[in-house]
Design an enzyme around this catalytic site. Sequence first.
Site, PDB file in Angstrom:
ATOM      1  N   CYS A 110      19.131  23.358  56.726  1.00  0.00           N
ATOM      2  CA  CYS A 110      20.414  23.633  56.056  1.00  0.00           C
ATOM      3  C   CYS A 110      21.619  23.336  56.935  1.00  0.00           C
ATOM      4  O   CYS A 110      22.753  23.348  56.448  1.00  0.00           O
ATOM      5  CB  CYS A 110      20.447  25.077  55.557  1.00  0.00           C
ATOM      6  SG  CYS A 110      19.028  25.481  54.547  1.00  0.00           S
ATOM      7  N   HIS A 232      27.698  27.078  54.012  1.00  0.00           N
ATOM      8  CA  HIS A 232      26.409  26.854  53.362  1.00  0.00           C
ATOM      9  C   HIS A 232      26.203  27.912  52.277  1.00  0.00           C
ATOM     10  O   HIS A 232      26.406  29.110  52.517  1.00  0.00           O
ATOM     11  CB  HIS A 232      25.298  26.922  54.414  1.00  0.00           C
ATOM     12  CG  HIS A 232      23.936  26.813  53.823  1.00  0.00           C
ATOM     13  ND1 HIS A 232      23.633  25.906  52.842  1.00  0.00           N
ATOM     14  CD2 HIS A 232      22.795  27.512  54.070  1.00  0.00           C
ATOM     15  CE1 HIS A 232      22.367  26.051  52.508  1.00  0.00           C
ATOM     16  NE2 HIS A 232      21.838  27.017  53.228  1.00  0.00           N
ATOM     17  N   ASN A 262      20.671  27.744  46.632  1.00  0.00           N
ATOM     18  CA  ASN A 262      20.715  27.144  47.967  1.00  0.00           C
ATOM     19  C   ASN A 262      20.083  25.750  47.918  1.00  0.00           C
ATOM     20  O   ASN A 262      18.886  25.619  47.685  1.00  0.00           O
ATOM     21  CB  ASN A 262      19.939  28.074  48.918  1.00  0.00           C
ATOM     22  CG  ASN A 262      19.831  27.544  50.331  1.00  0.00           C
ATOM     23  OD1 ASN A 262      20.113  26.384  50.600  1.00  0.00           O
ATOM     24  ND2 ASN A 262      19.402  28.409  51.241  1.00  0.00           N
TER      25      ASN A 262
END
Length: 306
Positions: A110, A232, A262
Amino acid sequence: MRILGTGSTAAKKIVTNDDLAKTMETSDEWIRERTGIAQRHVAEADESPATLGAEASRRAIEMAKLSAEDIDLILVATASSMQRVPSISCQIQAIIGAANAACIDVNAACAGFMTALTMADAYLKAGAFNKVLVIGTETLSDMVDWTDRTSCILFGDGAGAVVVTAGGNDLIYSLGADGTKGDALSCQIGAGVVMDGKEVYRFATRTVPICMKDAMDKAGITPADIDVFLLHQANIRIIEAIAKSMKEPMEKFPVNIANYGNMSSASIPVLLDEQVRAGKINAGDRIIMSGFGAGLTYGACILVWS
Ligand code: COA
């Protein structure tokens, strides 16, 4: 570095929290309350990290008013490749016809988009390449265990891309990793994601502010000097906790987690593209982007939009 164009896309099929509640013991209320997620996009058989990345790239190249042949380097951040070779960047090169581009895949989970962006910056500063396509693309739905309600509810599939060139303002950044915490979030080939949610939560809320502060110190600024925080999109509570520790209002922290969940390396470039297309990021705005994830990895990049 100057960002000439942004683009994004998500997998076509939408799976809502209520859809998930039909197949496992969970509820829309629990998922929204604990994560801020309402739905996620899930790739079907005709979609892959390469096709999603290619679509986001086409949109970024179009905004940049360039053609695919103008691109001389493709940097793809992804953890979703289901085959060892060819790389996702080579597959995207073939789909969009960027015949003049070198191709590199980067896996920093990520924090991947941050990592790839800093690599693009280094190549541009070295004068090695001229027009770099930086992509974050993921089909995490291929990697999750759809019977594990503690993790599968979190993730979704999509891609974001930017075209960058030299010039404009300096990209100032901080990158890091803690490999000793690798077990907190892992995925073996052919098996589902295994996650210690609480450990990852603690890591994110502790490390992201330190990392952003490090980048801000290098830039000689404070959180008040940042116009837009693009974090994020892992969990709304993590974003709120980071906003609080920065002592900055949530209005400076745009979120789209409700729509996508996500999307790992795709989360930040998708959010960036949405903000740019909505006219919410303009010349002179100072933005910070910050990601964290499996590795455990983390990174933050500051850029004044030009
Ligand atoms: N639906 C309903 N109940 C669920 C559930 C779900 N989808 N998932 C877990 N639960 C249950 C648990 O079994 C537990 O029940 P118990 O108390 O009877 O044991 C209870 O809800 C609380 O679980 P817990 O794990 O303590 O919840 P939490 O508040 O820590 O939230 C996460 C879990 C995963 C949402 C949270 O830890 C998180 O977001 N962590 C970060 C993860 C992340 O961002 N990963 C990606 C990083 S890139």
